[in-house]
Design a protein around this motif. Structure first.
Motif, PDB file in Angstrom:
ATOM      1  N   ASN A   5       0.662  -1.308  -0.018  1.00 61.74           N
ATOM      2  CA  ASN A   5       0.083   0.009   0.002  1.00 61.74           C
ATOM      3  C   ASN A   5       1.013   1.137  -0.050  1.00 61.74           C
ATOM      4  O   ASN A   5       1.901   1.322   0.780  1.00 61.74           O
ATOM      5  CB  ASN A   5      -0.907   0.069   1.192  1.00 61.74           C
ATOM      6  CG  ASN A   5      -1.712  -1.295   1.453  1.00 61.74           C
ATOM      7  OD1 ASN A   5      -2.666  -1.383   0.314  1.00 61.74           O
ATOM      8  ND2 ASN A   5      -1.963  -1.818   2.483  1.00 61.74           N
ATOM      9  N   LEU A   6       0.550   2.029  -0.885  1.00 65.38           N
ATOM     10  CA  LEU A   6       1.340   3.396  -0.991  1.00 65.38           C
ATOM     11  C   LEU A   6       0.217   4.446  -0.235  1.00 65.38           C
ATOM     12  O   LEU A   6      -0.857   4.759  -0.447  1.00 65.38           O
ATOM     13  CB  LEU A   6       1.491   3.947  -2.186  1.00 65.38           C
ATOM     14  CG  LEU A   6       2.447   3.240  -3.047  1.00 65.38           C
ATOM     15  CD1 LEU A   6       2.640   3.713  -4.722  1.00 65.38           C
ATOM     16  CD2 LEU A   6       3.676   3.293  -2.502  1.00 65.38           C
ATOM     17  N   ILE A   7       0.831   4.856   0.997  1.00 62.89           N
ATOM     18  CA  ILE A   7       0.066   6.041   1.607  1.00 62.89           C
ATOM     19  C   ILE A   7       0.303   7.302   1.159  1.00 62.89           C
ATOM     20  O   ILE A   7       1.670   7.914   0.961  1.00 62.89           O
ATOM     21  CB  ILE A   7       0.269   5.882   3.226  1.00 62.89           C
ATOM     22  CG1 ILE A   7       0.339   4.426   3.806  1.00 62.89           C
ATOM     23  CG2 ILE A   7      -0.415   6.870   4.184  1.00 62.89           C
ATOM     24  CD1 ILE A   7      -1.247   3.895   3.684  1.00 62.89           C
ATOM     25  N   GLU A   8      -0.647   8.158   0.718  1.00 63.27           N
ATOM     26  CA  GLU A   8      -0.443   9.419   0.313  1.00 63.27           C
ATOM     27  C   GLU A   8       0.359  10.281   1.276  1.00 63.27           C
ATOM     28  O   GLU A   8      -0.087  10.309   2.442  1.00 63.27           O
ATOM     29  CB  GLU A   8      -1.893  10.258  -0.035  1.00 63.27           C
ATOM     30  CG  GLU A   8      -1.705  11.283  -0.560  1.00 63.27           C
ATOM     31  CD  GLU A   8      -3.083  12.038  -0.890  1.00 63.27           C
ATOM     32  OE1 GLU A   8      -2.933  13.248  -1.602  1.00 63.27           O
ATOM     33  OE2 GLU A   8      -4.175  11.201  -1.049  1.00 63.27           O
ATOM     34  N   ASN A   9       1.555  11.091   0.799  1.00 63.24           N
ATOM     35  CA  ASN A   9       2.251  11.676   1.758  1.00 63.24           C
ATOM     36  C   ASN A   9       2.949  10.897   2.896  1.00 63.24           C
ATOM     37  O   ASN A   9       3.051  11.704   3.898  1.00 63.24           O
ATOM     38  CB  ASN A   9       1.554  12.979   2.133  1.00 63.24           C
ATOM     39  CG  ASN A   9       1.245  13.965   0.913  1.00 63.24           C
ATOM     40  OD1 ASN A   9       1.859  13.995  -0.099  1.00 63.24           O
ATOM     41  ND2 ASN A   9      -0.016  14.558   1.149  1.00 63.24           N
ATOM     42  N   GLY A  10       3.136   9.531   2.801  1.00 64.42           N
ATOM     43  CA  GLY A  10       3.439   8.874   3.610  1.00 64.42           C
ATOM     44  C   GLY A  10       4.419   7.732   3.074  1.00 64.42           C
ATOM     45  O   GLY A  10       4.810   7.650   2.177  1.00 64.42           O
ATOM     46  N   LEU A  12       5.617   3.503   2.176  1.00 61.81           N
ATOM     47  CA  LEU A  12       5.046   2.488   1.282  1.00 61.81           C
ATOM     48  C   LEU A  12       4.895   1.439   2.347  1.00 61.81           C
ATOM     49  O   LEU A  12       5.947   1.224   3.233  1.00 61.81           O
ATOM     50  CB  LEU A  12       6.079   1.940   0.580  1.00 61.81           C
ATOM     51  CG  LEU A  12       5.840   0.709  -0.314  1.00 61.81           C
ATOM     52  CD1 LEU A  12       6.426   0.939  -1.592  1.00 61.81           C
ATOM     53  CD2 LEU A  12       6.411  -0.457   0.133  1.00 61.81           C
ATOM     54  N   VAL A  13       3.788   0.739   2.544  1.00 63.38           N
ATOM     55  CA  VAL A  13       3.637  -0.233   3.900  1.00 63.38           C
ATOM     56  C   VAL A  13       3.269  -1.573   2.988  1.00 63.38           C
ATOM     57  O   VAL A  13       2.383  -1.802   2.068  1.00 63.38           O
ATOM     58  CB  VAL A  13       1.952   0.086   4.510  1.00 63.38           C
ATOM     59  CG1 VAL A  13       2.021  -1.053   5.611  1.00 63.38           C
ATOM     60  CG2 VAL A  13       2.306   1.617   4.938  1.00 63.38           C
ATOM     61  N   ARG A  33       3.908  -6.530   9.386  1.00 64.87           N
ATOM     62  CA  ARG A  33       3.957  -5.446   8.433  1.00 64.87           C
ATOM     63  C   ARG A  33       5.309  -4.456   8.551  1.00 64.87           C
ATOM     64  O   ARG A  33       5.796  -4.651   9.623  1.00 64.87           O
ATOM     65  CB  ARG A  33       2.822  -4.519   8.520  1.00 64.87           C
ATOM     66  CG  ARG A  33       2.606  -4.039   9.967  1.00 64.87           C
ATOM     67  CD  ARG A  33       1.265  -3.024   9.978  1.00 64.87           C
ATOM     68  NE  ARG A  33       0.138  -4.088   9.819  1.00 64.87           N
ATOM     69  CZ  ARG A  33      -0.868  -3.764   9.363  1.00 64.87           C
ATOM     70  NH1 ARG A  33      -0.998  -2.689   8.414  1.00 64.87           N
ATOM     71  NH2 ARG A  33      -1.841  -4.593   8.973  1.00 64.87           N
ATOM     72  N   SER A  35       6.680  -0.524   7.241  1.00 68.04           N
ATOM     73  CA  SER A  35       6.515   0.615   6.589  1.00 68.04           C
ATOM     74  C   SER A  35       7.851   1.314   6.099  1.00 68.04           C
ATOM     75  O   SER A  35       8.650   1.509   7.065  1.00 68.04           O
ATOM     76  CB  SER A  35       5.644   1.709   7.440  1.00 68.04           C
ATOM     77  OG  SER A  35       4.622   1.117   7.979  1.00 68.04           O
ATOM     78  N   CYS A  48      10.225   3.838   8.134  1.00 69.49           N
ATOM     79  CA  CYS A  48       9.491   4.911   8.300  1.00 69.49           C
ATOM     80  C   CYS A  48       9.347   5.027   9.872  1.00 69.49           C
ATOM     81  O   CYS A  48       9.127   4.264  10.598  1.00 69.49           O
ATOM     82  CB  CYS A  48       8.088   4.916   7.610  1.00 69.49           C
ATOM     83  SG  CYS A  48       7.016   6.572   8.198  1.00 69.49           S
ATOM     84  N   LYS A  53       5.689  13.624   9.202  1.00 75.62           N
ATOM     85  CA  LYS A  53       4.529  14.311   9.428  1.00 75.62           C
ATOM     86  C   LYS A  53       4.905  15.539  10.064  1.00 75.62           C
ATOM     87  O   LYS A  53       4.176  16.377  10.531  1.00 75.62           O
ATOM     88  CB  LYS A  53       3.874  13.496  10.692  1.00 75.62           C
ATOM     89  CG  LYS A  53       3.365  12.281  10.058  1.00 75.62           C
ATOM     90  CD  LYS A  53       2.598  11.620  11.169  1.00 75.62           C
ATOM     91  CE  LYS A  53       1.871   9.965  10.747  1.00 75.62           C
ATOM     92  NZ  LYS A  53       1.558   9.479  11.924  1.00 75.62           N
TER      93      LYS A  53
END
Length: 56
Positions: A5-10, A12-13, A33, A35, A48, A53
């Motif tokens: 999953n690519l988190i917007e402005n965050g 890659l999970v 998991r 990140s 991450c 943030k």
């Protein structure tokens, strides 16, 4: 099975689900998991730490 999953402005999970089969043929499903930093601000590269943030 793996999900990315690519988190917007965050980050890659990556989530990986594993099925563990025991000798008695019972099974357990576990997931893990990780990140991964995409902004380059993490002090724990390649993972991450939430630095994207702002101030930690």
């Amino acid at each position: 099975m793996a999900k990315v999953n690519l988190i917007e402005n965050g980050p890659l999970v990556v989530v990986v689900e594993m099925t563990i089969t025991h000798e008695d043929r019972t099974t357990d499903v576990k997931d893990t998991r990780a990140s991964f930093c995409r902004c380059g601000k993490s002090e724990n590269m390649p993972f991450c730490n939430g630095a994207h943030k702002g101030e930690l």
